[in-house]
Design a protein around this motif. Structure first.
Motif, PDB file in Angstrom:
ATOM      1  N   ASP A 110      18.949 -42.105 -33.037  1.00 32.48           N
ATOM      2  CA  ASP A 110      19.987 -42.525 -33.962  1.00 32.48           C
ATOM      3  C   ASP A 110      21.213 -42.853 -33.118  1.00 32.48           C
ATOM      4  O   ASP A 110      21.889 -41.956 -32.594  1.00 32.48           O
ATOM      5  CB  ASP A 110      20.296 -41.399 -34.945  1.00 32.48           C
ATOM      6  CG  ASP A 110      21.334 -41.816 -35.988  1.00 32.48           C
ATOM      7  OD1 ASP A 110      21.910 -42.914 -35.826  1.00 32.48           O
ATOM      8  OD2 ASP A 110      21.562 -41.055 -36.932  1.00 32.48           O
TER       9      ASP A 110
ATOM     10  N   ARG B  78      24.015 -44.118 -39.986  1.00 27.32           N
ATOM     11  CA  ARG B  78      22.664 -43.994 -39.453  1.00 27.32           C
ATOM     12  C   ARG B  78      22.251 -45.334 -38.854  1.00 27.32           C
ATOM     13  O   ARG B  78      22.293 -46.368 -39.521  1.00 27.32           O
ATOM     14  CB  ARG B  78      21.710 -43.576 -40.563  1.00 27.32           C
ATOM     15  CG  ARG B  78      20.286 -43.310 -40.086  1.00 27.32           C
ATOM     16  CD  ARG B  78      19.481 -42.689 -41.215  1.00 27.32           C
ATOM     17  NE  ARG B  78      18.088 -42.535 -40.845  1.00 27.32           N
ATOM     18  CZ  ARG B  78      17.618 -41.580 -40.051  1.00 27.32           C
ATOM     19  NH1 ARG B  78      18.454 -40.689 -39.552  1.00 27.32           N
ATOM     20  NH2 ARG B  78      16.332 -41.488 -39.769  1.00 27.32           N
TER      21      ARG B  78
ATOM     22  N   SER C 103      18.792 -36.447 -34.089  1.00 27.00           N
ATOM     23  CA  SER C 103      19.369 -36.154 -35.405  1.00 27.00           C
ATOM     24  C   SER C 103      19.276 -34.664 -35.681  1.00 27.00           C
ATOM     25  O   SER C 103      18.314 -34.007 -35.287  1.00 27.00           O
ATOM     26  CB  SER C 103      18.636 -36.930 -36.508  1.00 27.00           C
ATOM     27  OG  SER C 103      18.831 -38.310 -36.358  1.00 27.00           O
TER      28      SER C 103
END
Length: 411
Positions: free
Chosen positions: A255, A284, A408
């Motif tokens: 990400d 994101r 993440s």
């Protein structure tokens, strides 16, 4: 156009391979031509012998010999010949000798600018001689030689070009390795000179103060600066190693927004020391690539922006269609328009950071960013926003992957 030493070596090697290939083809064509010529010559001689034999076996008189031949018969003292017999023929000596000793004879003679094959054998009470015109065989051999010369010449040219092309492809990895080695040495020499000099100078100062019994607090401060300079040197070495790594980046799922937040957090201490605020606007942003390499690229962009910002740096990450876009903007002096075309080249620099005579400098950092982004299938651009400052933008292919990514947070 000036060529680098590696390009000149590559070019010479490629042409040398091409010429060697052409020479090998020339030898091959010459050998095959010689073999083909011998085969054709043998075939022609066999056909000539058969034609002469047929003419003698079927000879009742001299009036109707096979095409391209003439007959001469010596019967006692009487001699008869096919009409149209070339001037200067027959071979009278062979006829008389064969009529006397009854031995067959063959010879090639020239008459009227042409070559003829003479075959003389015993016949009845004397001898018979067949005169064969060899012009057709000569013309066939000449056509063969011309065809071989044309085909051989074309083959040599094509072989030289193909050899040069193949040679260039064959030595290209070696040239790339040499270029990478030269570039690494040049980058190391350029980028390490300043931090190594600072380390040496600071170490000498500490040693001098120790010998003079300096203040412990001042020595501790100097030691802290020495550690900081060593950290800078380690960072430069990391950049050099990343730039010199020829391998494809590992295909981790990342990400980029989260990675940019982490890089911005790590850079805020340096930014505060310069009275600069680092803000982030991230969402994101899934990409595929090397976390270490992409983190170095984002860090290099932040370092560049913080060094030149007056008050603020903004990091923006968002997904745009099938791409993920990372934008780093500072409110510094902007980028000299003359430098923009080469800003991602090694050691590019330009004037105008707001100070008198100062220059906005770009060492290995932005070149590193460009190489990392290119290896991830993306692109990087630089420009000056209308509001002022500088803006560097990275565009990477977006990736499709499950809900969680490598960097993440869980949940």
């Amino acid at each position: 156009m000036t060529r680098s030493p590696d390009e000149r070596v590559l070019r010479r090697t490629a042409w040398r391979v091409g010429l060697q290939t052409a020479a090998a083809v020339a030898v091959t064509v010459a050998v095959l031509g010689a073999v083909a010529g011998l085969v054709v010559l043998r075939s022609q001689h066999h056909a000539e012998d058969q034609l002469v034999r047929s003419a003698i076996d079927q000879a009742d008189d001299v009036g109707d010999p096979p095409a391209g031949t003439w007959l001469v018969v010596l019967d006692g003292e009487r001699r008869s010949a096919t009409p149209g017999l070339p001037a200067g023929l027959p071979g009278a000596a062979d006829l008389r000798q064969t009529a006397q000793d009854h031995l067959a004879r063959s010879s090639d003679v020239h008459a009227g600018g042409r070559e003829y094959r003479l075959r003389t054998e015993p016949f009845r009470n004397g001898a018979i001689q067949v005169v064969l015109d060899l012009r057709g065989e000569h013309e066939e051999r000449e056509r063969l030689v011309q065809a071989l010369l044309i085909a051989g010449s074309a083959g040599l040219v094509l072989a030289a070009l193909a050899g040069a092309w193949l040679g260039r492809r064959a030595v290209a990895p070696l040239a790339a390795a040499l270029a990478l080695q030269r570039r690494f040495v040049a980058d190391a020499g350029h980028e390490l000179r300043t931090p190594v000099t600072l380390l040496s100078t600071r170490a000498q100062l500490i040693r001098r103060r120790l010998r003079k019994g300096g203040d412990p607090a001042a020595l501790a401060s100097e030691a802290d600066e020495l550690v900081r300079d060593a950290g800078v040197l380690a960072g430069v070495l990391d950049d050099l190693l990343v730039a010199a790594d020829p391998r494809e980046p590992p295909a981790d799922r990342l990400d980029l927004g989260r990675l940019a937040d982490e890089a911005a957090g790590a850079a805020r201490a340096e930014a505060r020391a310069r009275a600069v605020v680092v803000r982030t606007e991230t969402g994101r942003a899934p990409v595929t690539g090397s976390e270490v390499s992409l983190r170095r690229a984002v860090t290099a962009l932040l370092d560049n922006a913080i060094r030149h910002a007056r008050r603020e740096v903004l990091v923006h990450v968002a997904r745009e269609g099938r791409a993920v876009v990372l934008t780093v903007t500072d409110d510094g002096p902007g980028i000299d328009e003359s430098v923009l075309p080469t800003i991602f080249d090694r050691f590019s620099s330009g004037a105008g950071d707001g100070g008198a005579g100062a220059r906005r400098r770009y060492g290995l950092g932005l070149a590193l960013v460009s190489e990392i982004v290119a290896r991830h299938g993306g692109s990087v651009t630089a420009g000056n926003p209308a509001a002022g400052g500088a803006r560097l933008q990275v565009r990477l292919p977006a990736a499709r992957f499950p809900e969680t990514t490598k960097n993440s947070p869980a949940g």
